[in-house]
Scaffold this active site. Sequence first.
Site, PDB file in Angstrom:
ATOM      1  N   HIS A 144     -58.064 -27.386 -49.801  1.00 30.35           N
ATOM      2  CA  HIS A 144     -57.853 -26.424 -50.884  1.00 30.35           C
ATOM      3  C   HIS A 144     -57.905 -27.063 -52.273  1.00 30.35           C
ATOM      4  CE1 HIS A 144     -54.148 -28.496 -50.198  1.00 30.35           C
ATOM      5  NE2 HIS A 144     -53.633 -28.011 -51.312  1.00 30.35           N
ATOM      6  N   ASP A 145     -58.108 -28.374 -52.334  1.00 32.79           N
ATOM      7  CA  ASP A 145     -58.093 -29.075 -53.620  1.00 32.79           C
ATOM      8  C   ASP A 145     -59.477 -29.543 -54.054  1.00 32.79           C
ATOM      9  OD1 ASP A 145     -55.347 -28.876 -54.001  1.00 32.79           O
ATOM     10  OD2 ASP A 145     -54.929 -30.737 -52.919  1.00 32.79           O
TER      11      ASP A 145
ATOM     12  N   GLU B 213     -50.385 -36.742 -47.086  1.00 32.28           N
ATOM     13  CA  GLU B 213     -51.418 -36.723 -48.119  1.00 32.28           C
ATOM     14  C   GLU B 213     -51.149 -37.932 -49.012  1.00 32.28           C
ATOM     15  OE1 GLU B 213     -53.220 -33.955 -51.680  1.00 32.28           O
ATOM     16  OE2 GLU B 213     -51.087 -34.312 -51.512  1.00 32.28           O
TER      17      GLU B 213
HETATM   18  C1  NOJ Z   1     -51.378 -31.825 -53.542  1.00 33.73           C
HETATM   19  C2  NOJ Z   1     -51.700 -30.428 -53.137  1.00 33.73           C
HETATM   20  O1  NOJ Z   1     -52.669 -30.457 -52.135  1.00 33.73           O
HETATM   21  C3  NOJ Z   1     -52.134 -29.707 -54.379  1.00 33.73           C
HETATM   22  O2  NOJ Z   1     -52.674 -28.446 -54.102  1.00 33.73           O
HETATM   23  C4  NOJ Z   1     -50.961 -29.615 -55.308  1.00 33.73           C
HETATM   24  O3  NOJ Z   1     -51.372 -29.061 -56.528  1.00 33.73           O
HETATM   25  C5  NOJ Z   1     -50.347 -30.985 -55.568  1.00 33.73           C
HETATM   26  N1  NOJ Z   1     -50.240 -31.797 -54.395  1.00 33.73           N
HETATM   27  C6  NOJ Z   1     -48.964 -30.833 -56.117  1.00 33.73           C
HETATM   28  O4  NOJ Z   1     -48.107 -30.353 -55.119  1.00 33.73           O
END
Ligand code: NOJ
Length: 632
Positions: free
Chosen positions: A406-407, A335
């Site tokens: 999920h974000d 990511e």
């Molecule tokens: C990226 C993750 O996808 C997210 O859900 C998380 O809050 C942050 N990184 C911190 O780990």
Amino acid sequence: MYTLNSRIRDIYAHPLGHDMLDRILYAAGVPRTLLKNPIVGSMRLSWLETIASGKLDTTFFQSFIDLLNMHPEKPGRGDGPVKHAWWKEAVFYQIYPRSFCDSDGDGIGDLKGILSKLDYLKSLGVDALWLSPVYDSPNDDNGYDIRDYEKIMAEFGTMEDFEELLAGVHERGMRLIMDLVVNHTSDEHPWFQEGLHDPTSKYRGYYFFRNPDQTNNWTSFFSGPAWNTYEEQNVSALHLFSKKQMDFNWDNPDVRDDVIGMVNRWLDRGVDGFRMDVINYISKVPGLPEGSEGIAELIGFKGIEHYFYGPKLHEYLHEIHERAFAPHNAFSVGECPGVGLMTGRLVTGEERKELDMIFSFDHLDVPGHVRYDDYAFDLRYYRDYITDWMENYGNNCWMSLFYNNHDNPRMSSKVRPDGSYIRRVQKLLLVMQMTLKGTPFLFQGDEMGLANYSFTSMDEITDVEAHGYHKELLEKGKTPEEAFSIILSGTREHARVPLPWNRESMKESVLQMTPAERAEKHITAFLDQKESEEIRTACRRLIALRKEYSTLIYGDFHRLMGRGYEESGYGFAYERRSDEAVFRVECNLGEKTIPAYRSKENGRWHLVYGTLRNRKAEELGPFEARIWKKEQ
Ligand code: NOJ
């Protein structure tokens, strides 16, 4: 050496310069084609101030130049044949365990719930699962704050359940990747606790501890300063995310040894790879210099230029690859927020042995907008963005293809905030996802046609990010109504509601701390069985088609222009070509009917899939998409 006097054209030729300039224009809402203009190219770097409305300050320009000089690497050639790999052919499916499937009726999804759905996932055509974190955690950020990397979260089950799940996945010929969250740990991790309480402990050097009066001005992604002060110990520690997610100091070789040891133990257990959480943030500029105010105003976070592409990023990614991934032949997807096309080529170039793929995110909002803005997403931006990557990412690199995770709120709702044509948009997205060049990552519920959820108050939202931002908005003078409406546009909670498997399971599977009415509302809003079945059928058919023809995986990509399909029009047509077959995909990215791209003079074409039935061949209705195959 680059200097403050370097010309834009020379800076744009540098991979990081290219991506940073693109990013600045993106944030300023200016088309990046501007950078290809020869007059702009001949300007000096400071000209950027004009487009950033004077927001960029000297600290920014200096750190920009320093970063460029720190990273002399150039991406490798990308013009050879594409190498075949299972992860290029696979369709991945992301599971957010908390809301996927609850087997014991406690309102929280669990590992046994996932196990019970493996046949379902297999029947969709899914080849690999990505599990968001399932490790022991106090759940400040739903598992992205890990307390023990080698223990399963009690709410989700036990290590035996995990082993059964992994075996179940493998028995069905699928693969499983875990989430690797190693930019930070929970503040409840024993290493952090020991480092905090004992200044002489070796764990003091695992994190960034500083005297409270010697912190910097960096801000956290979850609002407020990026430093938490522990009054009793008279010390502060760095957290880019919540106050309970403490950043590791990756420059400490013991941190790297411990993390890599842990990764190897999971790989030894048989997991097939990892999705690596914000992995591009692990290397921070030594000394943690002050962040630029200008960049903060433009991008939203202070200090980011000192860690989104840190000086040792490549070195650390290569080290993890060599010491853990390569010996296990394991798969990695990082990511990487803020990593663009050219730096993406550097971290994923196969000859460099760092990551297999990345998730980057600039396709999820149009230039000038951020996730919390209330606006309708114009798919033409996605078309032009993805075409650029398809044409320039190179055959030595491979892309991930996704719209949801999920974000983020659901993409179909962003395209159609009023809900009209939403099913068509969902099918259109699936067509592009399964026929563009790259690996599709479905997010749970994509196959059911899930859209955004109509939250009515902050009480229905559990996410730490949303609560932090809500508080910040109130502090900045927004009324509670205004603040809530902003949260509603962008909250990650939209993607985290429990999956509506059926009326009964919905009643049981409500996220912890969520009012019972929420389940009821969710049922009436989204559990239209017929519509959801229609999206599922589309998903199945498109996955099957992708598997039937390797052209849809490895074939070359060619964008077709003309006939109203150029930049200003809403048409998007492309071909995937190989010796095996030629496919032509035509899409209408807007709500007005447009002429179809299909032409008779180019040979005979056979319709293999269309999102709408019984349509006129010569036109595409709103958000319609079709896939044609050339008769050989
Ligand atoms: C990226 C993750 O996808 C997210 O859900 C998380 O809050 C942050 N990184 C911190 O780990």
